[in-house]
Write a protein that holds these residues in place. Structure first.
Motif, PDB file in Angstrom:
ATOM      1  N   TRP A  47      11.467  -4.827  14.565  1.00  0.00           N
ATOM      2  CA  TRP A  47      12.739  -5.470  14.863  1.00  0.00           C
ATOM      3  C   TRP A  47      13.660  -4.503  15.597  1.00  0.00           C
ATOM      4  CZ3 TRP A  47      13.212 -10.580  13.513  1.00  0.00           C
ATOM      5  CH2 TRP A  47      12.343 -11.065  12.524  1.00  0.00           C
ATOM      6  N   THR A  48      14.583  -5.053  16.393  1.00  0.00           N
ATOM      7  CA  THR A  48      15.614  -4.246  17.019  1.00  0.00           C
ATOM      8  C   THR A  48      16.975  -4.880  16.742  1.00  0.00           C
ATOM      9  OG1 THR A  48      16.388  -3.237  19.082  1.00  0.00           O
ATOM     10  CG2 THR A  48      15.478  -5.456  19.243  1.00  0.00           C
ATOM     11  N   GLN A 121      30.057 -15.400  18.440  1.00  0.00           N
ATOM     12  CA  GLN A 121      28.769 -14.755  18.209  1.00  0.00           C
ATOM     13  C   GLN A 121      27.811 -15.815  17.649  1.00  0.00           C
ATOM     14  OE1 GLN A 121      28.399 -11.745  19.287  1.00  0.00           O
ATOM     15  NE2 GLN A 121      30.550 -11.121  19.463  1.00  0.00           N
ATOM     16  N   GLU A 122      26.857 -16.230  18.457  1.00  0.00           N
ATOM     17  CA  GLU A 122      25.912 -17.267  18.059  1.00  0.00           C
ATOM     18  C   GLU A 122      24.494 -16.784  18.373  1.00  0.00           C
ATOM     19  OE1 GLU A 122      27.312 -20.813  20.038  1.00  0.00           O
ATOM     20  OE2 GLU A 122      28.996 -21.018  18.660  1.00  0.00           O
ATOM     21  N   PHE A 123      23.543 -17.153  17.523  1.00  0.00           N
ATOM     22  CA  PHE A 123      22.210 -16.567  17.597  1.00  0.00           C
ATOM     23  C   PHE A 123      21.136 -17.618  17.373  1.00  0.00           C
ATOM     24  CE2 PHE A 123      25.293 -13.545  15.982  1.00  0.00           C
ATOM     25  CZ  PHE A 123      25.169 -12.509  16.892  1.00  0.00           C
ATOM     26  N   GLN A 124      20.006 -17.413  18.052  1.00  0.00           N
ATOM     27  CA  GLN A 124      18.837 -18.275  17.877  1.00  0.00           C
ATOM     28  C   GLN A 124      17.639 -17.389  17.583  1.00  0.00           C
ATOM     29  OE1 GLN A 124      18.111 -21.012  21.083  1.00  0.00           O
ATOM     30  NE2 GLN A 124      16.103 -21.631  20.331  1.00  0.00           N
ATOM     31  N   TYR A 125      17.106 -17.518  16.366  1.00  0.00           N
ATOM     32  CA  TYR A 125      15.952 -16.773  15.875  1.00  0.00           C
ATOM     33  C   TYR A 125      16.328 -15.315  15.556  1.00  0.00           C
ATOM     34  CZ  TYR A 125      13.687 -20.765  18.190  1.00  0.00           C
ATOM     35  OH  TYR A 125      13.334 -22.014  18.619  1.00  0.00           O
ATOM     36  N   GLY A 126      15.465 -14.681  14.773  1.00  0.00           N
ATOM     37  CA  GLY A 126      15.655 -13.292  14.410  1.00  0.00           C
ATOM     38  C   GLY A 126      15.772 -13.100  12.910  1.00  0.00           C
ATOM     39  N   ARG A 127      16.142 -11.889  12.527  1.00  0.00           N
ATOM     40  CA  ARG A 127      16.458 -11.570  11.132  1.00  0.00           C
ATOM     41  C   ARG A 127      17.967 -11.454  11.025  1.00  0.00           C
ATOM     42  NH1 ARG A 127      14.299  -9.484   6.322  1.00  0.00           N
ATOM     43  NH2 ARG A 127      15.846  -8.269   5.130  1.00  0.00           N
ATOM     44  N   VAL A 277      22.239  -8.634  12.841  1.00  0.00           N
ATOM     45  CA  VAL A 277      21.265  -9.521  13.449  1.00  0.00           C
ATOM     46  C   VAL A 277      20.236  -8.672  14.183  1.00  0.00           C
ATOM     47  CG1 VAL A 277      20.900 -11.389  15.105  1.00  0.00           C
ATOM     48  CG2 VAL A 277      22.998 -11.355  13.723  1.00  0.00           C
ATOM     49  N   TYR A 278      18.965  -8.912  13.859  1.00  0.00           N
ATOM     50  CA  TYR A 278      17.850  -8.222  14.476  1.00  0.00           C
ATOM     51  C   TYR A 278      17.014  -9.217  15.266  1.00  0.00           C
ATOM     52  CZ  TYR A 278      18.806  -4.546  10.997  1.00  0.00           C
ATOM     53  OH  TYR A 278      19.400  -3.579  10.223  1.00  0.00           O
ATOM     54  N   GLU A 279      16.443  -8.718  16.355  1.00  0.00           N
ATOM     55  CA  GLU A 279      15.546  -9.522  17.185  1.00  0.00           C
ATOM     56  C   GLU A 279      14.122  -8.997  17.048  1.00  0.00           C
ATOM     57  OE1 GLU A 279      15.362  -9.383  21.798  1.00  0.00           O
ATOM     58  OE2 GLU A 279      16.854 -10.931  21.263  1.00  0.00           O
ATOM     59  N   LYS A 280      13.166  -9.923  16.980  1.00  0.00           N
ATOM     60  CA  LYS A 280      11.755  -9.539  16.855  1.00  0.00           C
ATOM     61  C   LYS A 280      11.288  -8.874  18.138  1.00  0.00           C
ATOM     62  CE  LYS A 280       7.984 -10.262  14.170  1.00  0.00           C
ATOM     63  NZ  LYS A 280       7.898  -9.923  12.731  1.00  0.00           N
ATOM     64  N   LEU A 281      10.636  -7.720  17.985  1.00  0.00           N
ATOM     65  CA  LEU A 281      10.084  -7.047  19.159  1.00  0.00           C
ATOM     66  C   LEU A 281       8.833  -7.788  19.633  1.00  0.00           C
ATOM     67  CD1 LEU A 281      10.421  -3.332  18.026  1.00  0.00           C
ATOM     68  CD2 LEU A 281      11.769  -4.500  19.780  1.00  0.00           C
ATOM     69  N   PRO A 282       8.590  -7.816  20.936  1.00  0.00           N
ATOM     70  CA  PRO A 282       7.417  -8.513  21.453  1.00  0.00           C
ATOM     71  C   PRO A 282       6.119  -7.812  21.019  1.00  0.00           C
ATOM     72  CG  PRO A 282       8.558  -7.363  23.218  1.00  0.00           C
ATOM     73  CD  PRO A 282       9.422  -7.244  22.003  1.00  0.00           C
TER      74      PRO A 282
END
Length: 282
Positions: A47-48, A121-127, A277-282
């Motif tokens: 995650w990042t 601040q709005e987000f789609q997917y992640g941790r 908020v974290y984003e999944k790394l590819p």
């Protein structure tokens, strides 16, 4: 004629002042806010970090948060009036403090606050994760949750709702994660209670979801306890393929919060150490 001493007269006056609800409330000092345990941002494998608010500024960051204001029950029979006053929402010692107070205000007998990141601040997917300390007491109903960004157009429940954490003071060892959407909302929401062996309000805990296009999984202090998949909703719409915004609020009473006990202490505080908020790394 019996004389009344100056001392006795003073005691009578003090008693009269304290018995007056408005004056009595004025004598209530805010509850001291504890300094939080240091919470560095650890690297999470896979995650990042893409956004966070550590509440280290002198005041609430208005680039991240705005307020819902008002009373009228909020659709749940709630008893509080939400304000944006520092009495009800402020930053202290590196914490967001949401404070419920017992006071007459705009026709309500309690005040509190409800912050949201809508349009900011709005987000789609992640941790999506927060470290929180909930208040103890029957009648309190703090939550950390999300609504779809199309809420103004689609309304609820078509916009979707993700309840990352709900805590009910009358059940101090339970927290709940729930998914609401069209055809599975309210009492039909896809919920899971997570029971502990202690009063959750005694300390800070972390609450998170991991969300992708096909499922959402809930975590309490790093342990998964609930998952809902696209298949679980069957032929009903999956409302979670769009950005969502955060809501942090402390309700008083209501359909889930229940009646306020005479032993419930006011003012009481819902404390937020951080939201990340974290984003999944590819």
């Amino acid at each position: 004629m019996k004389r009344i001493s100056v001392f006795t007269l003073a005691l009578i006056c003090i008693s009269l002042v304290v018995s007056t609800s408005g004056c009595a409330q004025a004598l209530l000092a805010p509850t001291p806010t504890p300094a939080p345990t240091a919470t560095p941002i650890p690297p999470l494998e896979g995650w990042t970090l893409v956004w966070h608010d550590e509440f280290d500024d002198a005041q609430i960051n208005r680039q991240n948060w705005t307020f819902d204001l008002g009373g009228n029950g909020w659709g749940n029979g709630e008893m509080q009036y939400y304000t944006d006053r520092p009495d009800n929402a402020r930053v202290e010692n590196g914490l967001l403090v949401i404070e419920a107070r017992q006071e007459k205000y705009e026709g309500s007998y309690y005040t509190s606050a409800r912050l949201k990141s809508q349009g900011l601040q709005e987000f789609q997917y992640g941790r999506l994760e927060a470290r929180l300390k909930v208040p103890e007491g029957k009648g309190f109903w703090p939550a950390f949750w999300m609504l779809g960004s199309n809420f103004p157009q689609a309304g609820w429940p078509d916009c979707g709702e993700i309840d990352i954490m709900e805590y009910v003071g009358k059940d101090p060892d339970l927290i709940m994660g729930t998914l609401h959407g069209p055809g599975y909302s309210g009492a039909l929401g896809l919920s899971k209670w997570n029971r502990q062996t202690y009063n959750i309000a005694d300390d800070f805990h972390t609450y998170a979801i991991e969300w992708d296009k096909d499922q959402i999984t809930w975590f309490y202090d790093g342990s998964a306890f609930h998952t809902v998949t696209r298949e679980d909703v069957g032929d009903r719409p999956w409302a979670f393929d769009q950005p969502f915004f955060f809501i942090l609020n402390l309700a008083v009473g209501g359909t889930l919060g229940g009646m306020v006990s005479p032993q419930t202490v006011f003012p009481s505080q819902y404390l937020v150490d951080y939201v990340r908020v974290y984003e999944k790394l590819p």
